[in-house]
Enzyme design. Structure first.
Site, PDB file in Angstrom:
ATOM      1  N   ASN A   1      -8.476  -1.555   4.666  1.00  0.00           N
ATOM      2  CA  ASN A   1      -8.704  -1.805   3.244  1.00  0.00           C
ATOM      3  C   ASN A   1      -7.577  -2.614   2.614  1.00  0.00           C
ATOM      4  O   ASN A   1      -7.652  -2.978   1.444  1.00  0.00           O
ATOM      5  CB  ASN A   1      -8.884  -0.485   2.491  1.00  0.00           C
ATOM      6  N   ASP A   2      -6.540  -2.894   3.380  1.00  0.00           N
ATOM      7  CA  ASP A   2      -5.462  -3.756   2.887  1.00  0.00           C
ATOM      8  C   ASP A   2      -5.632  -5.206   3.330  1.00  0.00           C
ATOM      9  O   ASP A   2      -4.833  -6.061   2.950  1.00  0.00           O
ATOM     10  CB  ASP A   2      -4.098  -3.246   3.390  1.00  0.00           C
TER      11      ASP A   2
ATOM     12  N   PHE B   1     -12.335  20.254  -6.902  1.00  0.00           N
ATOM     13  CA  PHE B   1     -11.323  19.457  -7.609  1.00  0.00           C
ATOM     14  C   PHE B   1     -11.956  18.186  -8.162  1.00  0.00           C
ATOM     15  O   PHE B   1     -12.827  17.589  -7.540  1.00  0.00           O
ATOM     16  CB  PHE B   1     -10.194  19.090  -6.649  1.00  0.00           C
TER      17      PHE B   1
ATOM     18  N   ASP C   1       0.856  -1.179   0.000  1.00  0.00           N
ATOM     19  CA  ASP C   1       0.000   0.000   0.000  1.00  0.00           C
ATOM     20  C   ASP C   1       0.900   1.240   0.000  1.00  0.00           C
ATOM     21  O   ASP C   1       2.089   1.153   0.299  1.00  0.00           O
ATOM     22  CB  ASP C   1      -0.896  -0.033   1.242  1.00  0.00           C
TER      23      ASP C   1
ATOM     24  N   THR D   1      -2.664   1.153  -4.582  1.00  0.00           N
ATOM     25  CA  THR D   1      -3.166   2.252  -3.777  1.00  0.00           C
ATOM     26  C   THR D   1      -4.489   2.758  -4.330  1.00  0.00           C
ATOM     27  O   THR D   1      -4.784   2.592  -5.520  1.00  0.00           O
ATOM     28  CB  THR D   1      -2.144   3.414  -3.741  1.00  0.00           C
ATOM     29  N   GLY D   2      -5.260   3.370  -3.472  1.00  0.00           N
ATOM     30  CA  GLY D   2      -6.496   4.017  -3.899  1.00  0.00           C
ATOM     31  C   GLY D   2      -6.293   5.468  -4.271  1.00  0.00           C
ATOM     32  O   GLY D   2      -7.234   6.138  -4.688  1.00  0.00           O
TER      33      GLY D   2
END
Length: 1160
Positions: free
Chosen positions: A805-806, A524, A379, A658-659
């Site tokens: 989340n990993d 953004f 990650d 990665t997100g």
């Protein structure tokens, strides 16, 4: 427990009650982020748990409780489940069958010889696995017993987290952890918002803003509602838990090799039994052999069916030779793994003083797998980086500015290459203070006492200008970059005071408060890659401030301004900093009126709202003036770059999953040296798919073929041992892919295309130096790991992360590593190993992993070898006893051989051996390649150990048989019997195996280019000499007493009589020395390789010399001077031995005279 922490909400009242139907889309107001992936099913939730009506049939719904379970066993299923798993092993199941055969069939050996070792193995393994699962239960209880506040019948009640039910109304205080999936009903903030940090979930320390459900009753104590068609979950049904995938039993490559070797030895066993059975009936077919005069058959034996008797004899031979299968190897391996794991826990280098913790081992079954890793999936946020942004420098009008402490300069600025332009500086700093979505947290007692606290990274701001206590506030933002820019402006004298009623306040260098009306925020988005604000000053001027990526800003400003700043931006990007360009524009009244009308109309549109907004954004953000650029550093974890470089030097490929957005992740890869200056990046993202102007799938196929030709077909072959360097002349490739494109690769509309795309994608990635996968969902990370794990060659994979989340990829990989962070331990609880920081991964793999693999490989090969040379004499003995199934060894020796006599020395060796010291392993990462691909457990080394076992077995049997050709071996003229024969063979065997432990270290030195000598401890000496002493004591004790519970005592005074024979001692010593001769010659004549070959050869020679001298010295009192002198001259290469020769001869001569005088 759902590891999301609430921040700046005072009190959060969350969850549900019913009678009123809430809007179907309100869940997205709280959980509408890319953090989770799961299927949403339909359910009806009664908030407050509706009581049953007397006039209406009501069946309360049944939902999962809120318990989190990561353990494998319970009290009730431990015994059957554990036994089932253990008897799945070939050796255990085989010995169970052998034990049952011994119980049912009349066999030459007692059932105890198989039952006792099997019981010992099963018991020790069960205790070890039960202890590890107890630790998992303990970790689960910490989560399940977490106290929470629940509203029940108008009262606040404290209960344990595991007792929460779907429909409960939960109150979450500030900085508490969410116990399950929740819906925000009420907040203590006036604007009905709360800020949530997901650092414990995904490592992101920035805050997400969530809003309460609209039109919800304020008095929650009387709230009664029904939620339709919305999924709200507890326990193992939470979205996070569903993302975990299933826990599967991980098996190491060593265990798979063991099973393959067991099949070979099982075939050898069956072959031996078939040969002996066949030869027995061939021999008995000769006249007079089947029924000799001294052993007539009974009537029952004569009436027995011939084929049934043949089958019974076959089973008896199987039982007789069954010790060739090393059942005790499993328990020794289990003990080696379990005890060896403590070395990781005890390693002081893994201790982190910040969190006051060291490494943690959750699963010791995979220790050796740490030395076989080929792919590392990591990650980014919280693993490679600290997610702590720091303002480094800026460029204004082409001139570089660096910060210096405010005490040394009036305003904190240091102009390094240009004049000071106060007007442009202040305009630039105002842009940083206004162009953002940062909010200021209200002052608290702690913050007033401790100074400014940044709620993104949790650290105070260094070097700020002292402010009044009421102005010392923390920042809350959805991006840590924005906080870094606001903090940077504050360092230089401009402080953002907050947003109140659409009015933004800033404090200037002169302590003047300026107020700006916030008119619009142009948010953004990853397509525009910029954001803007429109503000109005007190003087009535309307300004647009814009910041974004250079590729997004440069086309919208004048080119002469771009040229002044481009060089600084490129330099900062090369150095691994995150760069943003800042521009501004004055809007006339007509321009603002047109933009305002367009924005209001687009925001009210029911269709194509986003497209209309982007169109208006693009119209407004044109004709701007470029002020400057910023450089922000996303701080890497300590020694992150050095760790990644060492892993690549060891031949390990690193993939970043990665997100985050691509630009952020790419700069991190450059900073970590995964991408280098000469790396050509192959990008496969939505942006590149849209560039071609064709359908995305067509463009995807075209790019895959193009990249495959470039990275695979046209790439030169990579030589073994070649590593990348910054000045490498060869072309390195880096591959970048995003989540949307990955979905197209894995889930193409055509199944044939999907398989083709996947193969092309894999081949490209495997030929790239590093791979970056951005915008990944948790399950996509697991899919990537699974795809590589199941690819050709089945490479060993390792996943490392710090957030919940990993967990999916941690569970999917062969080895899962969790990073111990300051918040949340979901990754740690579900990992196989946990370390405080990323830098510890280097030592965990290159040192501990390397040593663990070498140790256990020797352990496995040694067990097969020692059992082969143990049972081969038993097989050969059948040729000389008429295939009568007569045992060569006593039952006590059969039982104790693997348990007591030979297991402890190799266990101590496999725990303590360091053929190369850890410092050398860390400094020379290429040594990791020497053991890659399961090098020490391939068929070549296995064949060597097998042939060595055959040689020793033949030597022991026929050497002793040559001794027995002398009719008189005792002083009284009596001859030895068959039990003396077996005892001598067994004695030679035990002594040879212990001596092999001595030479095993030297062999390791020769094989693997060791730069250090053997690693001896008092434990090694204790177990080796202790095992020999125990064997001697046991043999005297077992054969020196008449045991009343034995029907027949075969070894009564056999061992003592054997030791009284000088000829027997001579043969024992001679056979031990001859058995060690091949290994000694291998070390002597095998020339070391490498740059330190001469030093290695000298150390090998000295080490082997001392081993041989020590061995010969210990045997000197038992052998003749002529024998030892001849053996010494067999090794002319060792000049040091000649020094001892005359001493030995003198000592031997004295001993020889004394012994001969005694005999006379």
């Amino acid at each position: 427990m759902n590891p999301i922490s609430s921040t700046h909400c005072g009190k959060l009242i969350l969850k549900f009650k019913k009678e009123k139907v809430l809007p179907d889309n309100f869940l997205s107001s709280f959980l509408g982020h890319h953090l989770y992936c799961c299927l949403v099913d339909s359910r009806t939730i009664y908030v407050g748990h509706r009581s049953s009506s007397t006039t209406e049939a009501f069946i309360p719904p049944k939902f999962c409780d809120n318990r989190i379970v990561s353990s494998k066993y319970t009290v009730w299923n431990f015994l059957p489940k554990n036994l089932f798993e253990q008897f799945r092993r070939i050796a255990n199941f085989y010995f169970l069958i052998i034990f049952l055969v011994q119980v049912i069939v009349d066999t030459p050996t007692s059932p105890v010889t198989s039952g006792l070792p099997l019981f010992f193995v099963i018991t020790v393994t069960a205790i070890k696995q039960g202890y590890e699962d107890w630790l998992r239960h303990k970790a689960d209880n910490e989560v399940n017993k977490y106290p929470v506040t629940v509203l029940e019948q108008g009262r606040k009640i404290r209960k344990e987290s595991e007792k929460i039910k779907v429909g409960d109304v939960v109150e979450v205080e500030e900085d508490e952890t969410f116990p399950c999936d929740l819906i925000l009903l009420q907040s203590s903030r006036d604007d009905d918002t709360c800020f949530v940090t997901t650092a414990s979930l995904d490592g992101e320390s920035n805050h997400k803003t969530h809003y309460t459900v609209p039109d919800t009753e304020k008095d929650l104590e009387s709230l009664n509602a029904t939620i339709e068609c919305v999924a709200v979950y507890t326990g193992m049904e939470t979205k996070m838990a569903l993302n975990y995938q299933g826990k599967s039993q991980k098996r190491s490559a060593v265990e798979k090799s063991i099973n393959a070797f067991l099949l070979v030895y099982l075939c050898i066993l069956v072959s031996k039994a078939l040969v002996c059975t066949t030869l027995k009936y061939v021999w008995q077919s000769k006249p007079g052999q089947d029924e000799p005069w001294y052993n007539e058959k009974t009537q029952r034996e004569k009436d027995t069916n011939l084929y049934l008797k043949m089958f019974t004899d076959f089973l008896s031979f199987m039982v007789l030779f069954n010790f060739i299968i090393p059942v005790s190897m499993y328990v020794t391996v289990e003990m080696q793994k379990f005890l060896g794991s403590f070395f990781i826990t005890w390693d002081k280098d893994f201790f982190d003083p910040e969190i006051k913790e060291g490494a943690l081992v959750n699963t010791s079954d995979l220790n050796e797998e740490l030395g076989q890793v080929e792919y590392v999936f990591t990650d980014k946020t919280g693993t490679l980086t600290q997610n702590n942004m720091e303002f480094i420098e800026c460029c204004i009008d082409g001139f570089q500015y660096k910060y210096r402490d405010a005490n040394s300069e009036l305003d904190g600025f240091c102009v390094t290459d240009g004049p000071v332009n106060k007007e442009r500086e202040e305009l630039f700093l105002r842009a940083l203070c206004l162009c953002h979505t940062v909010q200021v947290k209200e002052s608290t007692k702690q913050s007033q006492g401790d100074g400014l606290i940044d709620q993104v990274d949790g650290f105070g701001v260094d070097g700020e200008v002292p402010r009044p206590p009421q102005e010392q506030r923390g920042f809350i933002a959805s991006s840590p970059d924005e906080v870094a820019l606001v903090k940077g402006a504050m360092r230089y004298g401009f402080t953002f005071l907050g947003l109140e009623s659409k009015t933004m306040k800033i404090l200037t260098r002169n302590n003047d408060v300026e107020m700006y009306e916030l008119l619009h925020v142009l948010n953004f988005d990853p397509v525009r890659r910029r954001m803007s604000v429109i503000v109005r000053s007190k003087s009535g001027d309307t300004l647009l401030f814009c910041k974004g990526a250079d590729s997004s800003i440069f086309p919208r400003v004048r080119q002469e301004e771009v040229e002044r700043i481009r060089m600084n931006v490129e330099r900062n990007a090369t150095e691994g900093y995150r760069t943003l360009c800042v521009a501004y524009k004055y809007l006339s009244a007509e321009e603002y009126a047109q933009a305002d009308a367009g924005l209001r109309e687009a925001r009210l549109a029911l269709q194509d709202r986003e497209e209309q907004l982007i169109t208006i954004y693009n119209q407004v953000e044109t004709g701007m003036s470029l002020i400057g650029a910023t450089a922000v550093e996303d701080r890497l974890q300590e020694e992150a770059a050095e760790t990644m470089e060492a892993l690549q030097g060891a031949g390990i490929k690193v993939w970043v999953l990665t997100g985050d957005k691509m630009e952020t992740a790419k700069s991190t890869c450059y900073a970590c040296r995964l991408f280098q200056r000469n790396t050509e990046l192959l990008e496969l993202t939505v942006r590149t798919l849209d560039d071609g102007g064709r359908r995305r799938e067509e463009r995807l196929h075209e790019l895959l073929l193009e990249y495959h030709k470039k990275a695979v077909q046209d790439a030169p072959p990579v030589k073994a041992g070649v590593t990348r360097t910054w000045s490498s002349a060869t072309q390195d490739y880096g591959f970048i892919i995003d989540g949307a494109t990955l979905s197209m690769v894995l889930n193409s509309s055509s199944e044939s295309n999907s398989s083709r795309y996947k193969n092309l994608f894999l081949q490209i990635c495997q030929n790239c130096a590093s791979v970056l996968c951005c915008r990944m969902a948790p399950l996509q990370k697991a899919q990537i790991v699974k795809m590589v794990k199941n690819s050709k060659g089945s490479p060993i994979t390792l996943s490392i992360g710090d957030g919940a989340n990993d967990v999916s990829m941690i569970l999917e990989a062969h080895v899962g590593i969790g990073i111990k962070g300051k918040e949340g331990r979901q990754a740690v609880r579900n990992s196989d190993y946990a370390i405080p920081k990323l830098k510890h991964l280097k030592k965990l793999l290159l040192a501990h992993g390397h040593l663990y693999y070498v140790r256990i490989a020797h352990l496995v090969q040694y067990f097969f070898y020692k059992n082969l040379c143990f049972i081969l004499p038993q097989f050969l003995y059948q040729f000389f006893c008429g295939y009568s199934q007569q045992p060569l060894y006593d039952a006590a020796y059969l039982t104790m051989y693997n348990i007591c006599f030979t297991s402890m020395p190799i266990l101590a060796y496999s725990l303590l051996e360091q053929h190369i010291c850890m410092e050398v392993l860390l400094d020379n990462s290429t040594l990791y390649r020497e053991i890659a691909k399961n090098a020490m457990l391939r068929w070549g080394p296995f064949l060597y150990w097998t042939l060595l076992g055959v040689f020793h077995g033949l030597l022991f049997f026929f050497g002793v048989r040559y001794l027995f050709s002398n009719p008189a071996l005792q002083d009284n003229g009596q001859v030895f019997g068959n039990w003396s024969y077996g005892t001598i063979v067994f004695t030679v065997l035990v002594f040879t195996l212990e001596a092999n432990i001595l030479t095993c270290r030297t062999l390791t030195l020769a094989k693997f280019l060791a730069l250090d000598t053997r690693h001896w401890t008092w434990i090694n000496h204790f177990v080796i000499w202790g095992s020999l002493a125990f064997y001697m004591f046991f043999s005297f004790f077992w054969g020196g007493i008449i045991w009343p519970f034995l029907k027949q005592q075969r070894l009564y005074f056999v061992f003592a009589n054997m030791l009284s024979s000088v000829s027997a001692w001579l043969v024992i010593i001679l056979l031990i020395l001859l058995s060690l001769l091949p290994e000694i010659l291998l070390v002597v004549f095998r020339k070391p390789r490498g740059p330190h070959a001469r030093q290695v050869e000298l150390k090998h020679t000295l080490g082997l010399t001392h081993i041989i001298c020590s061995l010969l010295t210990s045997l000197s009192l038992l052998s003749s001077p002529l024998l030892l002198s001849s053996l010494l001259y067999l090794c002319p290469r060792f000049t040091m031995l000649k020094r001892y020769m005359y001493q030995f001869n003198h000592l031997f001569s004295q001993w020889f005279v004394i012994v001969n005088g005694a005999h006379a």
